[in-house]
Motif scaffolding. Structure first.
Motif, PDB file in Angstrom:
ATOM      1  N   VAL A 113      33.599  35.397  53.767  1.00 28.29           N
ATOM      2  CA  VAL A 113      32.714  34.223  53.632  1.00 28.29           C
ATOM      3  C   VAL A 113      33.571  32.966  53.710  1.00 28.29           C
ATOM      4  CG1 VAL A 113      30.770  35.250  52.388  1.00 28.29           C
ATOM      5  CG2 VAL A 113      32.838  34.637  51.129  1.00 28.29           C
ATOM      6  N   PRO A 114      34.205  32.713  54.832  1.00 26.96           N
ATOM      7  CA  PRO A 114      35.120  31.567  54.936  1.00 26.96           C
ATOM      8  C   PRO A 114      34.431  30.228  54.730  1.00 26.96           C
ATOM      9  CG  PRO A 114      34.647  32.494  57.101  1.00 26.96           C
ATOM     10  CD  PRO A 114      34.104  33.458  56.104  1.00 26.96           C
ATOM     11  N   ALA A 115      33.119  30.165  55.000  1.00 24.02           N
ATOM     12  CA  ALA A 115      32.409  28.901  54.854  1.00 24.02           C
ATOM     13  C   ALA A 115      32.370  28.429  53.406  1.00 24.02           C
ATOM     14  CB  ALA A 115      30.986  29.038  55.394  1.00 24.02           C
ATOM     15  N   LEU A 116      32.468  29.348  52.460  1.00 24.71           N
ATOM     16  CA  LEU A 116      32.420  28.971  51.038  1.00 24.71           C
ATOM     17  C   LEU A 116      33.749  28.402  50.551  1.00 24.71           C
ATOM     18  CD1 LEU A 116      30.426  31.929  49.429  1.00 24.71           C
ATOM     19  CD2 LEU A 116      29.610  29.618  49.902  1.00 24.71           C
ATOM     20  N   GLY A 117      34.817  28.658  51.309  1.00 25.39           N
ATOM     21  CA  GLY A 117      36.125  28.195  50.854  1.00 25.39           C
ATOM     22  C   GLY A 117      36.471  28.835  49.519  1.00 25.39           C
ATOM     23  N   PRO A 118      37.157  28.109  48.613  1.00 29.44           N
ATOM     24  CA  PRO A 118      37.514  28.676  47.301  1.00 29.44           C
ATOM     25  C   PRO A 118      36.329  28.805  46.348  1.00 29.44           C
ATOM     26  CG  PRO A 118      38.188  26.382  47.416  1.00 29.44           C
ATOM     27  CD  PRO A 118      37.706  26.744  48.790  1.00 29.44           C
ATOM     28  N   TRP A 119      35.158  28.272  46.751  1.00 31.24           N
ATOM     29  CA  TRP A 119      33.999  28.303  45.867  1.00 31.24           C
ATOM     30  C   TRP A 119      33.444  29.710  45.662  1.00 31.24           C
ATOM     31  CZ3 TRP A 119      32.112  24.010  43.289  1.00 31.24           C
ATOM     32  CH2 TRP A 119      32.692  22.788  43.646  1.00 31.24           C
ATOM     33  N   PHE A 120      33.903  30.679  46.437  1.00 28.73           N
ATOM     34  CA  PHE A 120      33.400  32.045  46.275  1.00 28.73           C
ATOM     35  C   PHE A 120      33.739  32.598  44.889  1.00 28.73           C
ATOM     36  CE2 PHE A 120      37.770  33.080  47.226  1.00 28.73           C
ATOM     37  CZ  PHE A 120      37.995  34.259  46.538  1.00 28.73           C
ATOM     38  N   VAL A 121      34.780  32.028  44.240  1.00 32.98           N
ATOM     39  CA  VAL A 121      35.163  32.556  42.925  1.00 32.98           C
ATOM     40  C   VAL A 121      34.098  32.294  41.863  1.00 32.98           C
ATOM     41  CG1 VAL A 121      37.648  32.403  43.353  1.00 32.98           C
ATOM     42  CG2 VAL A 121      36.462  30.477  42.319  1.00 32.98           C
ATOM     43  N   LEU A 122      33.170  31.404  42.148  1.00 34.71           N
ATOM     44  CA  LEU A 122      32.051  31.208  41.226  1.00 34.71           C
ATOM     45  C   LEU A 122      31.155  32.438  41.185  1.00 34.71           C
ATOM     46  CD1 LEU A 122      30.911  27.545  42.002  1.00 34.71           C
ATOM     47  CD2 LEU A 122      32.003  28.359  39.913  1.00 34.71           C
ATOM     48  N   LEU A 123      31.082  33.149  42.326  1.00 35.68           N
ATOM     49  CA  LEU A 123      30.169  34.285  42.443  1.00 35.68           C
ATOM     50  C   LEU A 123      30.836  35.624  42.168  1.00 35.68           C
ATOM     51  CD1 LEU A 123      28.228  33.191  45.665  1.00 35.68           C
ATOM     52  CD2 LEU A 123      27.570  32.874  43.277  1.00 35.68           C
ATOM     53  N   ALA A 124      32.149  35.720  42.357  1.00 35.01           N
ATOM     54  CA  ALA A 124      32.827  37.007  42.187  1.00 35.01           C
ATOM     55  C   ALA A 124      32.598  37.619  40.805  1.00 35.01           C
ATOM     56  CB  ALA A 124      34.322  36.851  42.477  1.00 35.01           C
ATOM     57  N   PRO A 125      32.799  36.889  39.699  1.00 34.39           N
ATOM     58  CA  PRO A 125      32.546  37.493  38.380  1.00 34.39           C
ATOM     59  C   PRO A 125      31.075  37.811  38.159  1.00 34.39           C
ATOM     60  CG  PRO A 125      33.901  35.514  38.183  1.00 34.39           C
ATOM     61  CD  PRO A 125      33.350  35.523  39.565  1.00 34.39           C
ATOM     62  N   VAL A 126      30.200  37.038  38.783  1.00 34.59           N
ATOM     63  CA  VAL A 126      28.762  37.275  38.611  1.00 34.59           C
ATOM     64  C   VAL A 126      28.360  38.602  39.251  1.00 34.59           C
ATOM     65  CG1 VAL A 126      26.456  36.418  39.164  1.00 34.59           C
ATOM     66  CG2 VAL A 126      28.268  34.807  38.521  1.00 34.59           C
ATOM     67  N   VAL A 127      28.797  38.808  40.489  1.00 35.89           N
ATOM     68  CA  VAL A 127      28.466  40.045  41.197  1.00 35.89           C
ATOM     69  C   VAL A 127      29.080  41.245  40.483  1.00 35.89           C
ATOM     70  CG1 VAL A 127      28.676  41.301  43.373  1.00 35.89           C
ATOM     71  CG2 VAL A 127      28.253  38.830  43.399  1.00 35.89           C
ATOM     72  N   ALA A 128      30.334  41.106  40.066  1.00 35.69           N
ATOM     73  CA  ALA A 128      30.973  42.207  39.333  1.00 35.69           C
ATOM     74  C   ALA A 128      30.217  42.513  38.043  1.00 35.69           C
ATOM     75  CB  ALA A 128      32.427  41.847  39.020  1.00 35.69           C
ATOM     76  N   GLY A 129      29.796  41.471  37.318  1.00 35.43           N
ATOM     77  CA  GLY A 129      29.055  41.664  36.075  1.00 35.43           C
ATOM     78  C   GLY A 129      27.720  42.341  36.274  1.00 35.43           C
ATOM     79  N   LEU A 130      27.083  42.085  37.419  1.00 37.68           N
ATOM     80  CA  LEU A 130      25.808  42.738  37.723  1.00 37.68           C
ATOM     81  C   LEU A 130      25.974  44.243  37.895  1.00 37.68           C
ATOM     82  CD1 LEU A 130      24.130  40.234  40.212  1.00 37.68           C
ATOM     83  CD2 LEU A 130      23.307  40.873  37.926  1.00 37.68           C
ATOM     84  N   VAL A 131      27.181  44.672  38.225  1.00 40.04           N
ATOM     85  CA  VAL A 131      27.439  46.100  38.407  1.00 40.04           C
ATOM     86  C   VAL A 131      27.898  46.753  37.109  1.00 40.04           C
ATOM     87  CG1 VAL A 131      28.708  47.835  39.711  1.00 40.04           C
ATOM     88  CG2 VAL A 131      28.022  45.705  40.827  1.00 40.04           C
ATOM     89  N   TYR A 132      28.959  46.185  36.478  1.00 39.56           N
ATOM     90  CA  TYR A 132      29.503  46.876  35.302  1.00 39.56           C
ATOM     91  C   TYR A 132      28.710  46.619  34.030  1.00 39.56           C
ATOM     92  CZ  TYR A 132      32.015  42.644  33.630  1.00 39.56           C
ATOM     93  OH  TYR A 132      32.353  41.395  33.148  1.00 39.56           O
ATOM     94  N   GLY A 133      27.923  45.529  33.968  1.00 38.97           N
ATOM     95  CA  GLY A 133      27.117  45.263  32.780  1.00 38.97           C
ATOM     96  C   GLY A 133      26.127  46.373  32.495  1.00 38.97           C
ATOM     97  N   PRO A 134      25.243  46.718  33.443  1.00 35.45           N
ATOM     98  CA  PRO A 134      24.308  47.836  33.211  1.00 35.45           C
ATOM     99  C   PRO A 134      25.027  49.170  33.029  1.00 35.45           C
ATOM    100  CG  PRO A 134      23.573  46.453  35.028  1.00 35.45           C
ATOM    101  CD  PRO A 134      24.955  46.003  34.692  1.00 35.45           C
ATOM    102  N   LEU A 135      26.159  49.372  33.726  1.00 38.52           N
ATOM    103  CA  LEU A 135      26.904  50.625  33.616  1.00 38.52           C
ATOM    104  C   LEU A 135      27.380  50.856  32.181  1.00 38.52           C
ATOM    105  CD1 LEU A 135      28.341  53.004  35.132  1.00 38.52           C
ATOM    106  CD2 LEU A 135      30.313  51.485  35.356  1.00 38.52           C
ATOM    107  N   VAL A 136      27.999  49.844  31.595  1.00 38.53           N
ATOM    108  CA  VAL A 136      28.494  49.958  30.224  1.00 38.53           C
ATOM    109  C   VAL A 136      27.345  50.073  29.233  1.00 38.53           C
ATOM    110  CG1 VAL A 136      29.727  48.729  28.385  1.00 38.53           C
ATOM    111  CG2 VAL A 136      30.672  48.777  30.698  1.00 38.53           C
TER     112      VAL A 136
END
Length: 578
Positions: free
Chosen positions: A75-98
């Motif tokens: 997603v090069p268009a987002l530049g460094p702003w992708f880090v805003l979403l990385a923890p969110v997406v990860a949390g959507l996966v491991y939150g329900p798992l735990v």
């Protein structure tokens, strides 16, 4: 031909046979220690690959902490702003798992293992290993600013516990295999077999015994050999050569140790204060908490990308003198905040590596300041960074032996020992002075569990009056030694009360004390053989009474206004757990 219905019976018979072999033959325990070490080593390797894989998926880099605000290639268009979403997406996966499968996998893991060993007979659910590995790898790969050691300790411990439970071993052997798993995980993760042994003995088991030490060493060495065979023999950090240039540096290392001890306690306080704020602020379902909180973590990562993941490259650069004093302070505060926020929002990961990170920043900044004041006497700032790493961990976790050993293994420099021991002892001492708890035990204390106490909440809630029995008939203080011997011969009691003429308890005499007096031919009065400290009030918590019994007192007399009204020993206290 046996039917399939007989299979459970055959499995049970095999497990019982294995338990007998382990109980009777040391070789059986050796085989299990080697098996747990093998599993922990392979688990540590797999966990490391999982973290690298998820980091690559979420950030586009093997380690984003030193990428310098680079964009994700997908997603090069987002530049460094992708880090805003990385923890969110990860949390959507491991939150329900735990939340669904293993809530105990949330957080930094080591306190749960300590509790399992101290209070639950070493029993850990088998699914914890799988859930913890996936959740922690997702959390760290998605930017969570936590370490690998907490998860791998819990993973290795769960493996050891599962094997022991499957073989129906007794609690002593279950605890031992839990410790073997923890040691193997640390050894394989940090390429530090000695540190794995001492971490496990000092923090997990909390006791030192020849058999335990030998089995833990076997497991740690096995895991380390396997990890080195797959990952190579490189240390997880490339640290500079360590040397002390002048004896005048030792007072400086002492000051650093004191500062690190205070900051170690402060790190623990910040960690749980942020968690309290997150608990107060969150009103939604727990499974969604990591994703929503991940947005806040993303903001921190956007401002300070060096906090992404474990951050070993940043730590390496700081120790090598690659940052200025001001930015070292920023990194120190940033790591404390990012790690605390990751745990507070429900993330999964360890605090061992973050404490090393914070200590390195403190030590490097301290060394840079000293070097700026007097370059001729200060020596290398990197030396202070190394000492700061060990001292801050010692102040936070109060594990001085582990702190010394792991820094020695990381550097391979014997010259580090003296300044490191000086700083670590002072850090541990000041930590003891200002705090009852550690970064690990504080999590349990907040649940009402004090591992330093001889039991759980029941021992604090129950009073002596609730468990005492009627006392045996007392002897007068004028009773002769031979009359007392006749009384003991007619009873099965290990001790008897002695009272005055007006019925007040004078003390309690144990049978072995009377026997010693008779054998020596002494003419002392019976009252001189009693112990007045063996009496308690009826409202005393049972836990406090147990402490007295564990200090050599046979039995306790319960008094009211000095008059004997009850009798309490180990047998009565055991009834609390029945």
């Amino acid at each position: 031909m046996p039917s399939s219905a007989d299979a459970p019976d055959r499995v049970s018979a095999v497990a019982d046979r294995a338990a007998r072999v382990v109980g009777r033959h040391q070789v059986g325990l050796v085989v299990l220690a080697l098996a747990v070490g093998t599993g922990a080593g392979l688990g540590a390797v797999a966990f490391r690959y999982l973290i690298e894989g998820f980091t690559k998926v979420f950030s586009g880099h093997t380690d984003y902490s030193d990428a310098g605000r680079a964009a994700h290639h997908l997603v090069p268009a987002l530049g460094p702003w992708f880090v805003l979403l990385a923890p969110v997406v990860a949390g959507l996966v491991y939150g329900p798992l735990v939340h669904r499968f293993a809530p105990e996998a949330r957080g930094h893991g080591v306190p749960e293992v300590m509790f399992a060993v101290a209070r639950n007979g070493g029993r850990i659910r088998p699914r914890v290993a799988l859930v913890k590995s996936l959740a922690s790898a997702l959390c760290i790969g998605g930017g969570g600013s936590v370490g690998r050691e907490g998860p791998i300790v819990q993973i290795g411990s769960a493996l050891g516990s599962s094997i022991a439970q499957a073989l129906r071993l007794d609690e002593r052997h279950i605890r031992l295999l839990v410790a073997c798993g923890a040691a193997g995980g640390i050894a394989a993760t940090f390429n530090a077999p000695l540190a794995g042994v001492f971490f496990s003995m000092e923090l997990i088991l909390g006791v030192w015994a020849a058999e335990s030490f030998g089995m833990v060493v076997l497991s740690s060495v096995t895991a380390s050999v396997i990890a080195r065979g797959i990952l190579g023999d490189e240390p997880f950090l490339r640290l500079p050569a360590f040397h002390v240039d002048h004896l005048t540096q030792y007072p400086l290392f002492a000051v650093l140790g004191l500062l690190a001890g205070l900051l170690g306690v402060g790190f623990s306080r910040v960690l749980y204060a942020v968690e309290d704020v997150c608990d107060w602020a969150w009103r939604g379902p727990e499974w969604l908490r990591p994703a929503v909180g991940g947005l806040l973590l993303g903001v921190v990562l956007l401002v300070l990308p060096q906090m992404y993941g474990v951050g070993y490259p940043v730590l390496d650069k700081a120790v090598g003198g690659g940052y200025g004093i001001a930015f070292l302070c920023v990194l120190l505060v940033g790591k404390m905040l990012a790690c605390s926020l990751t745990i507070g929002i429900g993330g999964s990961g360890g605090v061992f590596a973050p404490s090393l990170f914070v200590g390195a920043m403190l030590g490097a900044a301290f060394g840079a300041v000293v070097h700026a004041i007097d370059p001729s006497q200060a020596g290398s700032p990197g030396a202070y960074a190394l000492v700061g790493m060990g001292a801050l961990f010692a102040g936070a976790a109060r594990a001085p032996i582990t702190a010394v050993v792991i820094l020695f293994e990381l550097t391979g420099e014997y010259s580090i020992i003296l300044p490191l021991m000086l700083a670590i002892v002072l850090a541990t001492g000041v930590s003891h002075l200002v705090s009852h708890d550690t970064v690990y035990t504080r999590k349990l204390l907040r649940r009402g569990i004090d591992l330093d106490e001889p039991g759980d909440d029941r021992l604090r809630r129950t009073t002596v009056a609730d468990v005492m029995t009627a006392p045996p008939s007392p002897m007068l203080e004028t009773t002769t030694l031979h009359e007392a011997a006749a009384r003991f011969a007619a009873t099965a009691e290990p001790a008897l009360p002695v009272v005055s003429d007006d019925g007040h308890l004078v003390g309690i005499i144990a049978a072995h004390e009377l026997m010693d007096a008779l054998a020596s031919g002494t003419t002392v009065r019976i009252v001189e053989l009693t112990g007045s400290s063996a009496s308690v009030e009826a409202d005393l918590p049972v836990g406090d009474a147990l402490v007295m019994l564990e200090h050599g007192i046979e039995v306790l007399g319960v008094v009211a206004d000095g008059v004997l009204i009850g009798w309490v020993g180990h047998r009565e206290i055991i009834g609390v757990f029945a």
